[in-house]
Design a protein around this motif. Structure first.
Motif, PDB file in Angstrom:
ATOM      1  N   SER A 141      -0.278  -2.970  -9.981  1.00  0.00           N
ATOM      2  CA  SER A 141      -0.397  -3.504 -11.341  1.00  0.00           C
ATOM      3  C   SER A 141      -0.112  -4.998 -11.388  1.00  0.00           C
ATOM      4  N   ARG A 193      -6.583 -12.694  -9.936  1.00  0.00           N
ATOM      5  CA  ARG A 193      -7.057 -11.360  -9.580  1.00  0.00           C
ATOM      6  C   ARG A 193      -6.962 -10.373 -10.747  1.00  0.00           C
ATOM      7  N   VAL A 195       2.169   1.814  -3.582  1.00  0.00           N
ATOM      8  CA  VAL A 195       1.171   2.423  -4.455  1.00  0.00           C
ATOM      9  C   VAL A 195       0.965   3.889  -4.096  1.00  0.00           C
ATOM     10  N   HIS A 196       0.907   4.191  -2.811  1.00  0.00           N
ATOM     11  CA  HIS A 196       0.681   5.564  -2.344  1.00  0.00           C
ATOM     12  C   HIS A 196       1.761   6.505  -2.866  1.00  0.00           C
ATOM     13  N   ARG A 218       1.173   7.395  -6.764  1.00  0.00           N
ATOM     14  CA  ARG A 218      -0.076   7.998  -7.199  1.00  0.00           C
ATOM     15  C   ARG A 218      -0.162   9.441  -6.704  1.00  0.00           C
ATOM     16  N   ALA A 220       0.829  -1.204   0.000  1.00  0.00           N
ATOM     17  CA  ALA A 220       0.000   0.000   0.000  1.00  0.00           C
ATOM     18  C   ALA A 220       0.864   1.256   0.000  1.00  0.00           C
ATOM     19  N   GLN A 258      -5.514  10.173  -4.583  1.00  0.00           N
ATOM     20  CA  GLN A 258      -5.354   8.723  -4.456  1.00  0.00           C
ATOM     21  C   GLN A 258      -4.068   8.338  -3.735  1.00  0.00           C
ATOM     22  N   ASP A 309      -4.070  -8.080  -2.999  1.00  0.00           N
ATOM     23  CA  ASP A 309      -5.348  -7.384  -2.849  1.00  0.00           C
ATOM     24  C   ASP A 309      -5.178  -5.883  -2.636  1.00  0.00           C
ATOM     25  N   THR A 310      -3.970  -5.379  -2.759  1.00  0.00           N
ATOM     26  CA  THR A 310      -3.711  -3.950  -2.587  1.00  0.00           C
ATOM     27  C   THR A 310      -4.275  -3.162  -3.761  1.00  0.00           C
ATOM     28  N   PRO A 311      -5.199  -2.238  -3.525  1.00  0.00           N
ATOM     29  CA  PRO A 311      -5.757  -1.442  -4.635  1.00  0.00           C
ATOM     30  C   PRO A 311      -4.661  -0.640  -5.334  1.00  0.00           C
ATOM     31  N   GLY A 312      -4.695  -0.630  -6.658  1.00  0.00           N
ATOM     32  CA  GLY A 312      -3.751   0.168  -7.431  1.00  0.00           C
ATOM     33  C   GLY A 312      -2.503  -0.557  -7.860  1.00  0.00           C
TER      34      GLY A 312
END
Length: 266
Positions: A167, A207, A108-109, A112, A105, A116, A162-165
């Motif tokens: 790839s 996924r 990704v943070h 972005r 996470a 987001q 399952d981490t949003p964002g």
């Protein structure tokens, strides 16, 4: 979106395989040679490669002169390194040693823009490479790969995936085998490492994420493809040069080529 990046995204969106080359050597020439050889993408290795921050832009410029998309393997989960690579024009990043969902996470943070994420605005070269509207498209087009390299990462694989964002994930076989067996090797064709590598590909694909892996090409690359890996590194400039030189000398001296110590160069 530049042609190389557009082709990369089109291939991935269509479920096709991307063949990636790996860059350890500084100076930009090997990046240009590898790019013109026909790789779909090239990854500049700032972790174990010899390029360093000072050579990043030269390598990116050399790749841009060819037909490949450029990614960067950053040294560690360090937001300034991630942001600097993207601001320099990389199409995506590969981050080593992601062991938990929280680390994924954080990765990704850092990649972005708000709201987001927490990426600071300053796409200095990225605007030249990807267009003046880069910041409007960056969150959607930036590839973010978390490296799976340890037993702890395997234990937390579901949380990472399952981490949003995110790839996709990218397997480092040398570190993964070291963590699982106590011996670093790029050969994931047997034993505990083989089972882990197969499981990672299946779990990512289930996924809709991109499974990636490092190989030096040949049989291991073909094995990775058969397991469903879609972002497959098939050779590094260092190892290809080393292997070619050894083969020439072995042929001239009438001896079998000695294997390259490829795990140590990864």
């Amino acid at each position: 979106m530049p042609d190389a990046l557009a082709r990369l995204h089109a291939r991935l969106a269509a479920g096709e395989t991307v063949l990636n080359g790996w860059l350890h050597l500084p100076g930009g020439i090997s990046a240009e040679v590898m790019g013109r050889a026909g790789y779909d993408a090239l990854t500049i290795d700032l972790q174990h490669g010899l390029i360093g921050d000072g050579g990043l832009v030269a390598s990116l410029q050399a790749i841009a002169a060819a037909s490949a998309a450029a990614l960067v393997r950053v040294p560690w989960l360090h937001p300034p390194d991630l942001m600097r690579a993207l601001d320099a024009g990389a199409a995506g990043v590969i981050c080593p040693m992601i062991d938990t969902g929280a680390q994924a996470a954080a990765l990704v943070h850092a990649c972005r823009y708000p709201p987001q994420g927490g990426r600071s605005y300053g796409p200095t070269r990225a605007r030249l490479t990807h267009g003046e509207d880069y910041a409007l498209r960056a969150d959607a087009q930036t590839l973010i790969f978390a490296m799976i390299e340890t037993r702890q990462a395997l234990e937390n694989l579901d949380a990472i995936l399952d981490t949003p964002g995110l790839s996709g994930v990218y397997v480092g076989p040398a570190d993964l085998s070291l963590s699982l067996t106590g011996r670093a090797t790029l050969d994931f064709s047997a034993g505990e490492t083989a089972g882990a590598v197969a499981h990672i590909a299946e779990a990512a694909a289930r996924r809709g994420l991109i499974p990636g892996i490092f190989t030096q090409g040949g049989e291991l690359a073909r094995l990775a493809l058969s397991l469903g890996y879609r972002f497959v590194t098939a050779g590094s400039d260092f190892a290809l040069l080393d292997g070619a030189a050894r083969r020439v000398l072995a042929e001239l001296r009438g001896a079998a080529a000695s294997p390259s110590s490829s795990a140590s160069s990864y």
